[in-house]
Design a protein around this motif. Structure first.
Motif, PDB file in Angstrom:
ATOM      1  N   UNK A 163      -3.653   2.524   8.382  1.00  0.00           N
ATOM      2  CA  UNK A 163      -3.783   2.175   6.963  1.00  0.00           C
ATOM      3  C   UNK A 163      -4.192   3.390   6.139  1.00  0.00           C
ATOM      4  N   UNK A 164      -5.063   4.237   6.715  1.00  0.00           N
ATOM      5  CA  UNK A 164      -5.436   5.468   6.016  1.00  0.00           C
ATOM      6  C   UNK A 164      -4.213   6.351   5.783  1.00  0.00           C
ATOM      7  N   UNK A 165      -3.372   6.470   6.804  1.00  0.00           N
ATOM      8  CA  UNK A 165      -2.183   7.322   6.686  1.00  0.00           C
ATOM      9  C   UNK A 165      -1.205   6.739   5.665  1.00  0.00           C
ATOM     10  N   UNK A 166      -0.972   5.435   5.726  1.00  0.00           N
ATOM     11  CA  UNK A 166      -0.028   4.802   4.793  1.00  0.00           C
ATOM     12  C   UNK A 166      -0.514   4.914   3.355  1.00  0.00           C
ATOM     13  N   UNK A 167      -1.819   4.997   3.165  1.00  0.00           N
ATOM     14  CA  UNK A 167      -2.380   5.126   1.813  1.00  0.00           C
ATOM     15  C   UNK A 167      -2.346   6.562   1.302  1.00  0.00           C
ATOM     16  N   UNK A 168      -1.930   7.487   2.149  1.00  0.00           N
ATOM     17  CA  UNK A 168      -1.877   8.897   1.761  1.00  0.00           C
ATOM     18  C   UNK A 168      -0.610   9.179   0.956  1.00  0.00           C
ATOM     19  N   UNK A 169      -0.723   9.903  -0.168  1.00  0.00           N
ATOM     20  CA  UNK A 169       0.480  10.242  -0.946  1.00  0.00           C
ATOM     21  C   UNK A 169       1.499  10.999  -0.101  1.00  0.00           C
ATOM     22  N   UNK A 206      10.568   4.338   6.503  1.00  0.00           N
ATOM     23  CA  UNK A 206      11.365   4.694   7.685  1.00  0.00           C
ATOM     24  C   UNK A 206      10.956   3.894   8.923  1.00  0.00           C
ATOM     25  N   UNK A 207       9.764   4.128   9.456  1.00  0.00           N
ATOM     26  CA  UNK A 207       9.428   3.544  10.759  1.00  0.00           C
ATOM     27  C   UNK A 207       8.660   2.231  10.708  1.00  0.00           C
ATOM     28  N   UNK A 208       8.026   1.913   9.558  1.00  0.00           N
ATOM     29  CA  UNK A 208       7.132   0.759   9.518  1.00  0.00           C
ATOM     30  C   UNK A 208       7.860  -0.551   9.806  1.00  0.00           C
ATOM     31  N   UNK A 209       8.998  -0.764   9.178  1.00  0.00           N
ATOM     32  CA  UNK A 209       9.686  -2.043   9.369  1.00  0.00           C
ATOM     33  C   UNK A 209      10.243  -2.176  10.789  1.00  0.00           C
ATOM     34  N   UNK A 210      10.982  -1.191  11.305  1.00  0.00           N
ATOM     35  CA  UNK A 210      11.475  -1.353  12.680  1.00  0.00           C
ATOM     36  C   UNK A 210      10.354  -1.513  13.705  1.00  0.00           C
ATOM     37  N   UNK A 211       9.308  -0.688  13.578  1.00  0.00           N
ATOM     38  CA  UNK A 211       8.200  -0.782  14.515  1.00  0.00           C
ATOM     39  C   UNK A 211       7.423  -2.077  14.314  1.00  0.00           C
ATOM     40  N   UNK A 212       7.177  -2.423  13.049  1.00  0.00           N
ATOM     41  CA  UNK A 212       6.428  -3.639  12.761  1.00  0.00           C
ATOM     42  C   UNK A 212       7.118  -4.891  13.265  1.00  0.00           C
ATOM     43  N   UNK A 226       8.442  -1.943   2.454  1.00  0.00           N
ATOM     44  CA  UNK A 226       7.611  -0.769   2.152  1.00  0.00           C
ATOM     45  C   UNK A 226       6.603  -0.979   1.032  1.00  0.00           C
ATOM     46  N   UNK A 227       7.025  -1.559  -0.080  1.00  0.00           N
ATOM     47  CA  UNK A 227       6.099  -1.657  -1.215  1.00  0.00           C
ATOM     48  C   UNK A 227       4.925  -2.563  -0.877  1.00  0.00           C
ATOM     49  N   UNK A 228       5.151  -3.628  -0.092  1.00  0.00           N
ATOM     50  CA  UNK A 228       4.048  -4.515   0.261  1.00  0.00           C
ATOM     51  C   UNK A 228       3.175  -3.902   1.346  1.00  0.00           C
ATOM     52  N   UNK A 229       3.789  -3.208   2.285  1.00  0.00           N
ATOM     53  CA  UNK A 229       3.005  -2.582   3.347  1.00  0.00           C
ATOM     54  C   UNK A 229       2.051  -1.547   2.768  1.00  0.00           C
ATOM     55  N   UNK A 230       2.518  -0.783   1.795  1.00  0.00           N
ATOM     56  CA  UNK A 230       1.677   0.210   1.149  1.00  0.00           C
ATOM     57  C   UNK A 230       0.548  -0.472   0.366  1.00  0.00           C
ATOM     58  N   UNK A 231       0.883  -1.533  -0.371  1.00  0.00           N
ATOM     59  CA  UNK A 231      -0.134  -2.256  -1.139  1.00  0.00           C
ATOM     60  C   UNK A 231      -1.195  -2.846  -0.213  1.00  0.00           C
ATOM     61  N   UNK A 232      -0.767  -3.413   0.905  1.00  0.00           N
ATOM     62  CA  UNK A 232      -1.701  -4.007   1.852  1.00  0.00           C
ATOM     63  C   UNK A 232      -2.635  -2.945   2.435  1.00  0.00           C
ATOM     64  N   UNK A 233      -2.067  -1.795   2.798  1.00  0.00           N
ATOM     65  CA  UNK A 233      -2.897  -0.708   3.335  1.00  0.00           C
ATOM     66  C   UNK A 233      -3.920  -0.249   2.303  1.00  0.00           C
ATOM     67  N   UNK A 234      -3.472  -0.137   1.061  1.00  0.00           N
ATOM     68  CA  UNK A 234      -4.385   0.286   0.000  1.00  0.00           C
ATOM     69  C   UNK A 234      -5.506  -0.732  -0.196  1.00  0.00           C
ATOM     70  N   UNK A 235      -5.187  -2.021  -0.142  1.00  0.00           N
ATOM     71  CA  UNK A 235      -6.206  -3.067  -0.244  1.00  0.00           C
ATOM     72  C   UNK A 235      -7.277  -2.890   0.823  1.00  0.00           C
ATOM     73  N   UNK A 236      -6.832  -2.639   2.056  1.00  0.00           N
ATOM     74  CA  UNK A 236      -7.765  -2.526   3.171  1.00  0.00           C
ATOM     75  C   UNK A 236      -8.612  -1.258   3.080  1.00  0.00           C
TER      76      UNK A 236
END
Length: 327
Positions: free
Chosen positions: A169-175, A184-190, A223-233
Motif C-alpha cells: 500500500x505504501x508503494x501504490x501510494x507513491x507518485x 500493469x501488475x495489480x489486476x493480473x496478480x490481484x 487501477x483508480x480504486x486500488x490506488x484510492x484504497x491504498x491511500x485510504x489505508x
C-alpha cells in the motif's frame, strides 16, 4: 542490454493492455445498481432499500477497506424489510469517485457523505459502519453531530496501531511508481490472490462460497480504486491519532460489535478503548469470531440495529401522546 529493455517494455505494454481489458470485463460484470449523487469533490453511488416512510431514522451503511457497498448489502436487505436503508460506496470505491486521490481521510469522506445525505433529504440517520468505516462514522459523529442519531460499529478502526498499512500500500501510494504498478501488475496478480486474501479476512469463520462474486470484490482491482484504497489505508493511522482524543464528545448512542479473535482489526486496540471513552457506548465481544462480524452473527447485528431504531422511535412516540397538564 537493449534487448532486455525492449523485452521489459513489451512486457509492460502487454500487462497494461491486459489491465485495460480486465477493467472493461469487470465493469461489465458488475455495473452500478443505484443512483449517482454529485457532491463537492466527487460523485457518490447510492443504493436505497426499504420503505421510504418507515418509522424511525434511516439506516446508513458504510463499508470498510478493499470493499464496496455490496459487502454490506446482505445486512442491508435484512434491515430493509422494515426500515429505510441507504448503502453508499465510499468516495473512490465501487462506483463512487473522488476528484483527488488525496481526499482519503475520514474527515473529507465524512463531509462528502453528509452532503449526499442532505441531497437525499435525510436529516438524521443511524450509521452502521464496518472496519475502516468505523473511523469514518466516528468522524461524522464528531463533525456533524446533528446528523447522527446513533452508531452501530462492526469491528471498527478507532485508534492508532503498531506498524503501518502494509508495504505494498505504501508503494501504490507513491507518485509515479504507484500508478505504474496499478496499471500493469495489480489486476493480473490481484485476480490470482483475491480469494485467498478474502478468506484470511473471514478467518476463523469460512468465507461464504460466492462472496467474491456477490460482493463484487473484483472492482477493487481497477487501477483508480486500488490506488484510492491504498491511500485510504496509508493515511488512516494519522487520521485516528488526530480524532481519537475527541471520542468522549460523542453523545449519540453507540453499539460496538467485535470478535475476540479478529486478526485484521484488534478488538483490544480499537473496540475496548472506544467503549471506555464514548459516554453512551455498549460493547459486545463475540467469542471465537473474526473480522466479518456481520456475516458471522447476522441475527445479533440486525437485532442491535433494530433495538437502536426502536429506542429512538419510542421517546418520540411517547412525546406525541403526552397531554399538557393545563388542558
Amino acid at each position: 542490454m537493449l534487448t532486455a529493455i525492449i523485452a521489459l517494455a513489451a512486457a509492460g505494454l502487454a500487462l497494461a493492455l491486459a489491465t485495460q481489458i480486465g477493467v472493461i470485463l469487470i465493469q461489465r460484470a458488475f455495473p452500478p445498481r443505484g443512483r449517482m449523487l454529485d457532491v463537492a469533490g466527487g460523485r457518490l453511488h447510492v443504493v436505497e432499500l426499504g420503505p421510504r416512510d418507515a418509522a424511525g431514522p434511516p439506516v446508513v451503511m458504510l463499508h470498510g477497506a478493499s470493499s464496496n457497498l455490496r459487502a454490506m448489502q446482505p445486512l442491508g436487505d435484512r434491515i430493509a424489510k422494515t426500515r429505510r436503508v441507504i448503502l453508499i460506496d465510499r468516495p473512490g470505491h465501487g462506483w463512487s469517485t473522488r476528484k483527488r486521490v488525496a481526499d482519503s481521510t475520514p474527515a473529507i469522506q465524512g463531509r462528502m457523505i453528509a452532503e449526499a445525505l442532505t441531497r437525499l433529504g435525510i436529516i438524521r440517520a443511524i450509521v452502521v459502519a464496518h472496519s475502516w468505516a468505523g473511523a469514518l462514522a466516528l468522524r461524522i459523529a464528531l463533525d456533524h453531530p446533528d446528523r447522527v442519531a446513533g452508531l452501530v460499529l462492526l469491528a471498527p478502526v478507532a485508534y492508532p496501531w503498531r506498524g503501518g498499512a502494509g508495504r505494498y500500500n505504501d508503494v501504490i501510494s507513491t507518485p509515479l511508481i504507484g500508478p505504474l504498478l496499478a496499471h500493469t501488475i495489480t489486476l493480473p496478480l490481484g485476480y490470482l490472490v483475491t480469494t485467498s486474501g478474502v478468506r484470511g479476512v473471514f478467518a476463523p469463520q469460512p468465507m461464504p462460497a460466492d462472496f467474491v462474486h456477490d460482493s463484487e470484490t473484483l472492482l477493487l482491482l481497477r487501477p483508480r480504486e486500488f490506488i484510492a484504497n491504498a491511500r485510504d489505508l496509508v493515511t488512516l493511522k494519522a487520521a485516528v491519532v488526530e480524532q481519537a482524543p475527541r471520542y468522549a464528545e460523542i453523545n449519540a448512542p453507540l453499539s460496538i460489535i467485535s470478535g475476540d479473535v479478529d486478526k485484521t482489526v484488534s478488538t483490544g486496540i480499537h473496540s475496548r478503548p472506544l467503549a471506555a471513552s464514548a459516554p453512551n457506548a455498549k460493547l459486545i465481544v463475540l467469542p471465537g469470531v473474526g473480522h466479518m462480524v456481520q456475516y458471522a452473527a447476522p441475527d445479533l447485528v440486525a437485532s442491535e440495529i433494530e433495538a437502536m431504531v426502536d429506542r429512538l422511535v419510542q421517546p418520540a412516540a411517547t412525546a406525541d401522546k403526552t397531554v399538557p397538564a393545563n388542558l
